[in-house]
Design a protein around this motif. Structure first.
Motif, PDB file in Angstrom:
ATOM      1  N   ALA A  71       0.831  -1.207   0.000  1.00 47.96           N
ATOM      2  CA  ALA A  71       0.000   0.000   0.000  1.00 47.96           C
ATOM      3  C   ALA A  71       0.864   1.254   0.000  1.00 47.96           C
ATOM      4  CB  ALA A  71      -0.935  -0.009   1.206  1.00 47.96           C
ATOM      5  N   ILE A  72       2.127   1.124   0.377  1.00 49.75           N
ATOM      6  CA  ILE A  72       3.032   2.279   0.379  1.00 49.75           C
ATOM      7  C   ILE A  72       3.161   2.887  -1.019  1.00 49.75           C
ATOM      8  CG2 ILE A  72       5.201   1.026   0.002  1.00 49.75           C
ATOM      9  CD1 ILE A  72       4.808   3.841   2.523  1.00 49.75           C
ATOM     10  N   TRP A  73       2.893   2.077  -2.069  1.00 44.99           N
ATOM     11  CA  TRP A  73       2.950   2.606  -3.432  1.00 44.99           C
ATOM     12  C   TRP A  73       1.880   3.668  -3.668  1.00 44.99           C
ATOM     13  CZ3 TRP A  73       6.769   1.800  -6.832  1.00 44.99           C
ATOM     14  CH2 TRP A  73       7.556   0.667  -6.712  1.00 44.99           C
ATOM     15  N   VAL A  74       0.721   3.552  -3.008  1.00 46.94           N
ATOM     16  CA  VAL A  74      -0.396   4.448  -3.313  1.00 46.94           C
ATOM     17  C   VAL A  74      -0.874   5.307  -2.155  1.00 46.94           C
ATOM     18  CG1 VAL A  74      -1.253   3.037  -5.219  1.00 46.94           C
ATOM     19  CG2 VAL A  74      -2.097   2.609  -2.914  1.00 46.94           C
ATOM     20  N   LEU A  75      -0.505   5.010  -0.924  1.00 46.14           N
ATOM     21  CA  LEU A  75      -1.041   5.783   0.203  1.00 46.14           C
ATOM     22  C   LEU A  75      -0.634   7.254   0.205  1.00 46.14           C
ATOM     23  CD1 LEU A  75      -1.081   3.273   3.186  1.00 46.14           C
ATOM     24  CD2 LEU A  75      -2.984   4.122   1.816  1.00 46.14           C
TER      25      LEU A  75
ATOM     26  N   VAL B 205       6.077   7.243  -7.014  1.00 45.18           N
ATOM     27  CA  VAL B 205       6.404   5.904  -7.530  1.00 45.18           C
ATOM     28  C   VAL B 205       7.881   5.844  -7.905  1.00 45.18           C
ATOM     29  CG1 VAL B 205       6.017   4.320  -9.460  1.00 45.18           C
ATOM     30  CG2 VAL B 205       4.069   5.277  -8.227  1.00 45.18           C
ATOM     31  N   ALA B 206       8.381   6.863  -8.587  1.00 40.23           N
ATOM     32  CA  ALA B 206       9.796   6.887  -8.969  1.00 40.23           C
ATOM     33  C   ALA B 206      10.686   6.912  -7.723  1.00 40.23           C
ATOM     34  CB  ALA B 206      10.085   8.088  -9.860  1.00 40.23           C
ATOM     35  N   PHE B 207      10.329   7.745  -6.752  1.00 43.20           N
ATOM     36  CA  PHE B 207      11.102   7.826  -5.510  1.00 43.20           C
ATOM     37  C   PHE B 207      11.124   6.477  -4.791  1.00 43.20           C
ATOM     38  CE2 PHE B 207      10.950   8.500  -0.871  1.00 43.20           C
ATOM     39  CZ  PHE B 207      12.218   9.044  -0.678  1.00 43.20           C
ATOM     40  N   TRP B 208       9.944   5.864  -4.635  1.00 38.42           N
ATOM     41  CA  TRP B 208       9.859   4.594  -3.914  1.00 38.42           C
ATOM     42  C   TRP B 208      10.631   3.496  -4.643  1.00 38.42           C
ATOM     43  CZ3 TRP B 208       9.291   3.311   0.788  1.00 38.42           C
ATOM     44  CH2 TRP B 208       9.062   1.995   1.146  1.00 38.42           C
ATOM     45  N   ALA B 209      10.531   3.476  -5.967  1.00 39.23           N
ATOM     46  CA  ALA B 209      11.254   2.466  -6.745  1.00 39.23           C
ATOM     47  C   ALA B 209      12.764   2.666  -6.608  1.00 39.23           C
ATOM     48  CB  ALA B 209      10.833   2.529  -8.208  1.00 39.23           C
ATOM     49  N   LEU B 210      13.222   3.911  -6.686  1.00 43.18           N
ATOM     50  CA  LEU B 210      14.663   4.174  -6.601  1.00 43.18           C
ATOM     51  C   LEU B 210      15.234   3.896  -5.216  1.00 43.18           C
ATOM     52  CD1 LEU B 210      14.916   7.370  -8.832  1.00 43.18           C
ATOM     53  CD2 LEU B 210      15.775   5.069  -9.339  1.00 43.18           C
TER      54      LEU B 210
END
Length: 172
Positions: free
Chosen positions: A106-110, A134-139
């Motif tokens: 859920a961290i992807w969308v919260l 999304v880019a920040f979380w992926a990196l």
């Protein structure tokens, strides 16, 4: 005896391509879930006061979808991109661990949903917030010792390269 494949994380590019493909699949799953809910609840329009029930229903359907497929090792997009999901030791996930991963995902969308709920942003601004998050979380996976997403570390799961499928050869 076969030697198990090393638990190497797929490239971030492959994981994000799989993520986009998964979004397309989830769009279709959400459409079907919405149809089922709307017919069952006789919901006539999107401004129905029971809209929050529809949102909970879709979240539950997504949870069942992911727990089912992750406990079997792969979703369709993961098969396409040759990515598998296992626990820290390389074993298949239990449905409980798969559901725990769904909760942590859920961290992807919260954060973008929190921005949406604040009603302080226009639709284009929300698009930028979502893409940026999304880019920040992926990196951030670059800072994990095994290059895993942090929600995988929290859930005790790993994305790994799936072995090439064995193709049968036909002899004439």
């Amino acid at each position: 005896m076969t030697v198990p494949a090393p638990l190497v994380a797929p490239s971030l590019r492959r994981r994000m391509a799989c993520w986009l493909y998964e979004a397309l699949i989830l769009f279709a799953v959400a459409l079907i879930a919405t149809l089922v809910f709307s017919v069952a609840a006789q919901m006539r329009h999107g401004l129905d006061p029971r809209q929050w029930l529809l949102q909970l229903f879709i979240a539950a359907v997504f949870g069942v979808y992911f727990a089912y497929f992750w406990s079997r090792g792969q979703t369709l997009p993961m098969k396409t991109w040759r990515i598998a999901i296992v626990d820290r030791e390389g074993r298949p996930l239990t449905q409980g661990r798969a559901f725990l991963r769904y909760v942590f995902c859920a961290i992807w969308v919260l954060p973008p949903l929190a921005a949406l709920a604040s009603r302080h942003f226009t639709l284009p601004e929300l698009g930028v917030i979502f893409a940026g998050w999304v880019a920040f979380w992926a990196l951030l996976s670059r800072f994990h010792p095994q290059r895993q997403f942090w929600h995988d570390a929290w859930a005790g799961t790993r994305l790994v390269d799936a072995p090439e499928p064995v193709r049968a050869t036909i002899r004439a």
